[in-house]
Write a protein that holds these residues in place. Structure first.
Motif, PDB file in Angstrom:
ATOM      1  N   UNK A   1       0.852  -0.951  -0.070  1.00  0.00           N
ATOM      2  CA  UNK A   1       0.116  -0.061  -0.190  1.00  0.00           C
ATOM      3  C   UNK A   1       0.911   1.170  -0.033  1.00  0.00           C
ATOM      4  N   UNK A   2       1.997   1.552   0.846  1.00  0.00           N
ATOM      5  CA  UNK A   2       2.724   2.495   1.048  1.00  0.00           C
ATOM      6  C   UNK A   2       3.695   2.423  -0.407  1.00  0.00           C
ATOM      7  N   UNK A   3       4.070   1.455  -0.982  1.00  0.00           N
ATOM      8  CA  UNK A   3       4.809   1.519  -2.281  1.00  0.00           C
ATOM      9  C   UNK A   3       3.843   1.938  -3.344  1.00  0.00           C
TER      10      UNK A   3
ATOM     11  N   UNK B   1      -2.762   8.325   1.650  1.00  0.00           N
ATOM     12  CA  UNK B   1      -1.848   7.107   1.833  1.00  0.00           C
ATOM     13  C   UNK B   1      -2.870   6.276   2.796  1.00  0.00           C
ATOM     14  N   UNK B   2      -3.718   6.711   3.642  1.00  0.00           N
ATOM     15  CA  UNK B   2      -4.537   5.673   4.357  1.00  0.00           C
ATOM     16  C   UNK B   2      -5.334   6.376   5.614  1.00  0.00           C
ATOM     17  N   UNK B   3      -6.249   5.806   6.129  1.00  0.00           N
ATOM     18  CA  UNK B   3      -7.114   6.054   7.204  1.00  0.00           C
ATOM     19  C   UNK B   3      -6.757   5.428   8.379  1.00  0.00           C
ATOM     20  N   UNK B   4      -6.708   5.967   9.486  1.00  0.00           N
ATOM     21  CA  UNK B   4      -6.614   5.261  10.710  1.00  0.00           C
ATOM     22  C   UNK B   4      -7.643   5.671  11.711  1.00  0.00           C
ATOM     23  N   UNK B   5      -7.612   4.553  12.661  1.00  0.00           N
ATOM     24  CA  UNK B   5      -8.787   4.581  13.710  1.00  0.00           C
ATOM     25  C   UNK B   5      -8.557   5.759  14.747  1.00  0.00           C
ATOM     26  N   UNK B   6      -7.294   6.359  14.856  1.00  0.00           N
ATOM     27  CA  UNK B   6      -7.169   7.387  15.802  1.00  0.00           C
ATOM     28  C   UNK B   6      -6.231   8.098  15.413  1.00  0.00           C
ATOM     29  N   UNK B   7      -6.092   9.445  15.972  1.00  0.00           N
ATOM     30  CA  UNK B   7      -4.960  10.333  15.436  1.00  0.00           C
ATOM     31  C   UNK B   7      -3.429   9.988  15.825  1.00  0.00           C
ATOM     32  N   UNK B   8      -3.427   9.197  17.179  1.00  0.00           N
ATOM     33  CA  UNK B   8      -1.812   8.845  17.356  1.00  0.00           C
ATOM     34  C   UNK B   8      -1.438   7.941  16.125  1.00  0.00           C
TER      35      UNK B   8
ATOM     36  N   UNK C   1       2.350   7.077  11.773  1.00  0.00           N
ATOM     37  CA  UNK C   1       2.591   6.900  10.258  1.00  0.00           C
ATOM     38  C   UNK C   1       3.169   8.003   9.578  1.00  0.00           C
ATOM     39  N   UNK C   2       2.581   9.064   9.616  1.00  0.00           N
ATOM     40  CA  UNK C   2       3.011  10.137   8.716  1.00  0.00           C
ATOM     41  C   UNK C   2       4.593  10.699   9.369  1.00  0.00           C
TER      42      UNK C   2
ATOM     43  N   UNK D   1      -3.834  10.217   6.723  1.00  0.00           N
ATOM     44  CA  UNK D   1      -2.500  10.260   6.185  1.00  0.00           C
ATOM     45  C   UNK D   1      -2.337  10.721   4.614  1.00  0.00           C
ATOM     46  N   UNK D   2      -1.935  12.051   4.528  1.00  0.00           N
ATOM     47  CA  UNK D   2      -1.592  12.407   3.164  1.00  0.00           C
ATOM     48  C   UNK D   2      -0.104  12.729   2.860  1.00  0.00           C
ATOM     49  N   UNK D   3       0.275  12.433   1.682  1.00  0.00           N
ATOM     50  CA  UNK D   3       1.712  12.996   1.383  1.00  0.00           C
ATOM     51  C   UNK D   3       1.915  13.353  -0.029  1.00  0.00           C
ATOM     52  N   UNK D   4       2.935  14.211  -0.145  1.00  0.00           N
ATOM     53  CA  UNK D   4       3.337  14.273  -1.617  1.00  0.00           C
ATOM     54  C   UNK D   4       4.877  14.304  -1.862  1.00  0.00           C
ATOM     55  N   UNK D   5       5.317  14.153  -2.914  1.00  0.00           N
ATOM     56  CA  UNK D   5       6.844  13.862  -3.493  1.00  0.00           C
ATOM     57  C   UNK D   5       7.196  15.519  -3.505  1.00  0.00           C
TER      58      UNK D   5
END
Length: 89
Positions: free
Chosen positions: A19-21, A36-43, A48-49, A79-83
């Protein structure tokens, strides 16, 4: 009766690594923000970020990704990301 062989899949198919790749590749290809993904909690999202930003997640090696944890108005922890560019190894 006909037998077919199944396609060969990478060893990490369906895992978090895959998934991360895929997310990292999408960031490199588009230069845009990628979910990137959705998580159950902020922590979990924040960890992950951080792991992605610092290259602890193998797919994001090189430290050339801007990865952030957000909480939406609906309360989803994403979590969101960009190059960011640079030399990707």
């Amino acid at each position: 009766m006909t037998f077919r062989t199944s396609p060969t899949l990478p060893a990490d198919h369906g895992t978090a690594t895959a998934r991360h790749s895929s997310a990292a590749q999408a960031m490199r290809d588009t230069g845009e923000w990628v979910h990137v993904s959705t998580y159950k909690n902020r922590k979990g999202a924040a960890q992950a970020a951080s792991d992605a930003r610092t290259g602890r997640i193998k797919a994001y090696r090189g430290g050339v990704y801007d990865v952030r944890a957000i909480t939406t108005r609906e309360g989803e922890h994403q979590v969101w990301g960009r190059y960011q560019g640079g030399v990707w190894r």
